[in-house]
Enzyme design. Structure first.
Site, PDB file in Angstrom:
ATOM      1  CG  ASN A 177      -2.288  35.278  -1.664  1.00 31.96           C
ATOM      2  OD1 ASN A 177      -2.216  36.005  -0.681  1.00 31.96           O
ATOM      3  ND2 ASN A 177      -1.253  34.595  -2.112  1.00 31.96           N
ATOM      4  CG  ASP A 245       0.834  35.254 -11.484  1.00 27.95           C
ATOM      5  OD1 ASP A 245       0.572  36.210 -10.734  1.00 27.95           O
ATOM      6  OD2 ASP A 245       1.920  34.636 -11.448  1.00 27.95           O
TER       7      ASP A 245
HETATM    8  P1  ADP Z   1      -2.184  32.693  -5.339  1.00 26.06           P
HETATM    9  O1  ADP Z   1      -1.724  31.761  -6.425  1.00 26.06           O
HETATM   10  O2  ADP Z   1      -2.006  34.144  -5.687  1.00 26.06           O
HETATM   11  O3  ADP Z   1      -1.707  32.346  -3.964  1.00 26.06           O
HETATM   12  P2  ADP Z   1      -4.718  31.338  -4.816  1.00 26.06           P
HETATM   13  O4  ADP Z   1      -3.956  30.160  -4.321  1.00 26.06           O
HETATM   14  O5  ADP Z   1      -5.772  31.920  -3.945  1.00 26.06           O
HETATM   15  O6  ADP Z   1      -3.793  32.550  -5.300  1.00 26.06           O
HETATM   16  O7  ADP Z   1      -5.402  30.879  -6.194  1.00 26.06           O
HETATM   17  C1  ADP Z   1      -6.002  31.796  -7.081  1.00 26.06           C
HETATM   18  C2  ADP Z   1      -7.285  31.233  -7.619  1.00 26.06           C
HETATM   19  O8  ADP Z   1      -7.020  29.953  -8.229  1.00 26.06           O
HETATM   20  C3  ADP Z   1      -8.351  30.965  -6.582  1.00 26.06           C
HETATM   21  O9  ADP Z   1      -9.094  32.132  -6.325  1.00 26.06           O
HETATM   22  C4  ADP Z   1      -9.163  29.871  -7.260  1.00 26.06           C
HETATM   23  O10 ADP Z   1     -10.035  30.433  -8.224  1.00 26.06           O
HETATM   24  C5  ADP Z   1      -8.101  29.073  -8.006  1.00 26.06           C
HETATM   25  N1  ADP Z   1      -7.596  27.917  -7.231  1.00 26.06           N
HETATM   26  C6  ADP Z   1      -6.446  27.848  -6.509  1.00 26.06           C
HETATM   27  N2  ADP Z   1      -6.285  26.630  -5.933  1.00 26.06           N
HETATM   28  C7  ADP Z   1      -7.359  25.896  -6.328  1.00 26.06           C
HETATM   29  C8  ADP Z   1      -7.806  24.556  -6.084  1.00 26.06           C
HETATM   30  N3  ADP Z   1      -7.099  23.719  -5.312  1.00 26.06           N
HETATM   31  N4  ADP Z   1      -8.972  24.150  -6.642  1.00 26.06           N
HETATM   32  C9  ADP Z   1      -9.702  24.986  -7.432  1.00 26.06           C
HETATM   33  N5  ADP Z   1      -9.349  26.265  -7.693  1.00 26.06           N
HETATM   34  C10 ADP Z   1      -8.198  26.726  -7.155  1.00 26.06           C
END
Ligand code: ADP
Length: 298
Positions: A177, A245
């Site tokens: 991430n 995940d």
């Molecule tokens: P992690 O949960 O590992 O920290 P992220 O927060 O980057 O990873 O989220 C993983 C994926 O989920 C992103 O690449 C995106 O596709 C989706 N995602 C996360 N938050 C949002 C959001 N607020 N709106 C739309 N898609 C989201």
């Protein structure tokens, strides 16, 4: 590639929701209580299954009451299970208050001593294999050494963060991430352009492909040196727990079906976005038909 294996952690998540978190020495009354399997490994396995591929999950549980609950849940989710029993099942105690703030205590239990020797007969060939880093790094290294010879395709989520050179260099795709990508690359990511640079640094350091998950900004892919940005699917997010995940599991399912990285990232972006529109980790993970409906514009 013929199927998907997920090798990693599984916990029981005990979630108590109250108006306000307790302070030291205080007891507060919870208004709601949930008991769900969690852990990044189990979450990714559920995401794979819900998005259309029946995976096999390799994990370690305790000889206790929670193990039975977890196995029943995972079976209901159409997951084949290769389980070894050890000391106690891992537990996450999660207190959440109405404002969304939380307090979490995690006991890794048997996840913490899962070893390749727990699965002496494991033969994995021509599979997509998903790793995360909630089991010992040595165990992941041992599995990777065994898996590399047999035409497997390894996708590693370097989360919780740890930069193990062998794991990073011997995975086919890394899926950090934003925070993990910053740590792997050693630079800040404040824009898509920064993410692009970080992906090049990571690719240069570890000689592999990278998908950086950028939360509400979507994801950036550096595959075989070709860099592409994919914007997020716009949703009203209420809880992003497990979004990463969900992304990995959905990506693997679509990649098994299509062998196409771009299509798989588009699919995973939609699935992960949908997962943020409900509370908790896997209870909010969508099914394949929900993603397809959105892709078809319905
Ligand atoms: P992690 O949960 O590992 O920290 P992220 O927060 O980057 O990873 O989220 C993983 C994926 O989920 C992103 O690449 C995106 O596709 C989706 N995602 C996360 N938050 C949002 C959001 N607020 N709106 C739309 N898609 C989201």
């Amino acid at each position: 590639m013929k199927d998907i294996k997920v090798i990693g952690s599984v916990n029981i998540d005990i979630i108590m929701s109250s108006q306000k978190l307790p302070t030291t020495g205080e007891t507060v009354k919870a208004d709601k209580y949930y008991l769900y399997p969690g852990g990044k490994g189990a979450n990714q396995a559920v995401a794979v299954s819900r998005t259309g591929v029946r995976p096999e999950f390799f994990g370690k549980l305790g000889n206790d009451y929670f193990a039975e609950i977890i196995i029943n849940y995972l079976k209901k989710e159409n997951i084949d299970i290769a389980i070894k029993y050890g000391q106690n099942t891992g537990i996450a105690m999660i207190n959440v208050e109405a404002s969304g703030r939380n307090m979490i205590t995690v006991y890794p239990g048997s996840n913490g001593n899962m070893s390749i020797d727990d699965f002496p007969d494991v033969r994995i060939k021509n599979s997509i294999v998903l790793f995360q880093q909630e089991i010992p790094l040595k165990t992941i290294r041992d599995f990777i050494t065994k898996l590399r010879e047999d035409g497997n395709f390894i996708i590693t989520d370097p989360s919780p963060y740890s930069a193990d050179k062998y794991i990073l260099e011997n995975s086919d795709i890394l899926t950090p991430n934003q925070t993990e990508a910053q740590l792997l690359a050693g630079c800040d990511i404040n824009s898509i352009e920064d993410a692009r640079k970080a992906s090049e640094i990571i690719r240069g350091k570890y000689r592999n492909n990278v998908i950086i998950k950028l939360g509400s900004r979507g994801s950036l892919v550096n595959y075989n040196g070709e860099i592409k940005y994919f914007r997020a699917y716009a949703v009203k997010a209420v809880d992003t727990t497990g979004a990463g995940d969900c992304f990995n599991g959905a990506f693997a399912s679509e990649f098994l079906r299509t062998g196409d990285v771009d299509k798989s990232v588009e699919f995973a972006n939609i699935a992960a976005a949908l997962s943020t529109t409900g509370y908790g980790a896997f209870p909010s993970f969508p099914y394949q038909n929900q993603v397809i409906r959105i892709q078809e514009g319905n």
